[in-house]
Design an enzyme around this catalytic site. Structure first.
Site, short mmCIF file in Angstrom:
data_model
loop_
_atom_site.label_atom_id
_atom_site.label_comp_id
_atom_site.label_asym_id
_atom_site.label_seq_id
_atom_site.Cartn_x
_atom_site.Cartn_y
_atom_site.Cartn_z
N LYS A 25 0.83 -1.20 0.00
CA LYS A 25 0.00 0.00 0.00
C LYS A 25 0.87 1.27 0.00
CE LYS A 25 -1.73 -0.20 4.28
NZ LYS A 25 -1.17 0.71 5.23
N ARG A 100 -8.39 3.48 10.26
CA ARG A 100 -8.14 2.10 10.69
C ARG A 100 -9.31 1.57 11.51
NH1 ARG A 100 -2.50 2.42 10.16
NH2 ARG A 100 -1.29 0.55 10.47
N ARG A 136 11.72 -7.09 4.43
CA ARG A 136 11.52 -5.65 4.26
C ARG A 136 12.53 -4.85 5.10
NH1 ARG A 136 5.75 -2.54 4.74
NH2 ARG A 136 5.96 -2.65 7.00
N ARG A 169 12.57 -2.36 10.26
CA ARG A 169 11.75 -1.50 11.12
C ARG A 169 11.48 -2.26 12.41
NH1 ARG A 169 6.54 0.48 7.81
NH2 ARG A 169 5.51 -0.27 9.67
N ARG A 180 0.53 -7.27 14.52
CA ARG A 180 -0.03 -6.26 13.61
C ARG A 180 -1.04 -6.89 12.67
NH1 ARG A 180 5.14 -4.17 11.05
NH2 ARG A 180 3.85 -2.86 9.73
P1 ADP Z 1 1.64 -0.84 8.80
O1 ADP Z 1 2.96 -0.89 8.10
O2 ADP Z 1 1.44 -1.85 9.87
O3 ADP Z 1 0.47 -0.69 7.87
P2 ADP Z 1 1.70 1.95 9.51
O4 ADP Z 1 3.03 2.37 9.02
O5 ADP Z 1 0.49 2.42 8.76
O6 ADP Z 1 1.68 0.40 9.72
O7 ADP Z 1 1.53 2.38 11.05
C1 ADP Z 1 2.47 1.99 12.03
C2 ADP Z 1 1.85 2.10 13.40
O8 ADP Z 1 1.35 3.44 13.60
C3 ADP Z 1 0.63 1.20 13.63
O9 ADP Z 1 1.01 -0.10 14.03
C4 ADP Z 1 -0.09 1.97 14.74
O10 ADP Z 1 0.55 1.78 15.97
C5 ADP Z 1 0.13 3.42 14.35
N1 ADP Z 1 -0.95 3.97 13.48
C6 ADP Z 1 -0.80 4.44 12.20
N2 ADP Z 1 -1.98 4.88 11.70
C7 ADP Z 1 -2.90 4.68 12.68
C8 ADP Z 1 -4.31 4.91 12.78
N3 ADP Z 1 -5.01 5.41 11.76
N4 ADP Z 1 -4.94 4.58 13.95
C9 ADP Z 1 -4.24 4.08 14.97
N5 ADP Z 1 -2.93 3.82 14.95
C10 ADP Z 1 -2.24 4.12 13.83
#
Ligand code: ADP
Length: 226
Positions: A25, A100, A136, A169, A180
């Protein structure tokens, strides 16, 4: 006044990308941002940036991020609301990581009012995700997310683009990835059902080359912009 047919005169491209961690994404968001010259708004990247910079926000969310849990709806909604009023969103935006939860989705609906919003789900099965996350890495200098040869790739290899250090990461550690993914399926299902009845919702198969995913995503957007 004559009517212009330049892309800029068309409706803003407001896009929400949904997909499990590791679905590609972020890659698609970057491409859309370039194609339509709109900002890529990654809530995860905003939060990680705040943690790195040691801001108040960063201190508030650091533990939650490290655990792979969700930051509270109110904080996230305020953050996105403030971001979407920045002038660079006038031609649209790509939201990556938000909403989310259904509460966040409803808040976003209220923020956008009658403006068209396209929602694209990038669909990838869990088993494929676990494989992808093991390889990754993110460059600590240019921040580019990349894939390395295998899950045991040493952290000492330089970034092929800028020579920076390729790092896993912290939330890509296998246990955190599993958490996650579980969190994603728990929260994403109701969000997807919130959007599914809309004509602006589309599901795209994420298990194909990123270039192909990009073509299908762009086709969906162009169809809706007609
Ligand atoms: P991923 O790679 O898991 O899709 P992101 O980079 O989008 O994760 O986000 C990393 C972390 O930031 C999430 O695991 C969460 O802790 C927090 N986070 C990001 N966006 C949101 C959101 N919209 N609501 C709640 N927590 C969020």
């Amino acid at each position: 006044m004559t009517q212009s047919t330049s892309p800029d005169s068309r409706a803003p491209v407001n896009v929400v990308l949904i997909g499990p961690p590791g679905s590609g994404k972020g890659t698609q968001a970057v491409r859309l941002a370039e194609r339509y010259r709109i900002p890529h708004i990654s809530t995860g990247e905003i939060l990680r940036g705040a943690v790195r910079a040691g801001t108040n926000l960063g201190r508030q969310v650091a533990d939650t991020l490290a655990k792979g849990s969700l930051v509270g709806d109110d904080l996230m909604t305020d953050l996105v609301r403030a971001r979407l009023v920045e002038p660079d969103t006038s031609a649209g935006f790509v939201l990556d990581g938000f909403p989310r939860t259904v509460a966040q989705a409803s808040a976003l609906d209220a923020m956008l009012g009658r403006a068209v919003m396209m929602v694209i789900l990038i669909d990838v099965a869990d088993a494929e995700i676990v494989c992808r996350m093991g390889t990754r890495r993110v460059c600590d200098a240019c921040r580019l997310t990349q894939s390395v040869a295998d899950a045991f790739h040493p952290d000492t290899e330089p970034c092929p683009y800028c020579g920076g250090n390729l790092k896993r990461r912290p939330d890509d550690e296998p246990d955190t990835v599993r958490h996650r993914l579980a969190t994603y399926s728990e929260y994403a299902t109701p969000v997807i059902e919130h959007y599914r009845p809309r004509a602006t919702f589309a599901v795209v198969d994420g298990v194909q080359h990123a270039d192909k995913v990009a073509v299908v995503v762009a086709a969906h957007i162009e169809r809706l912009r007609l």
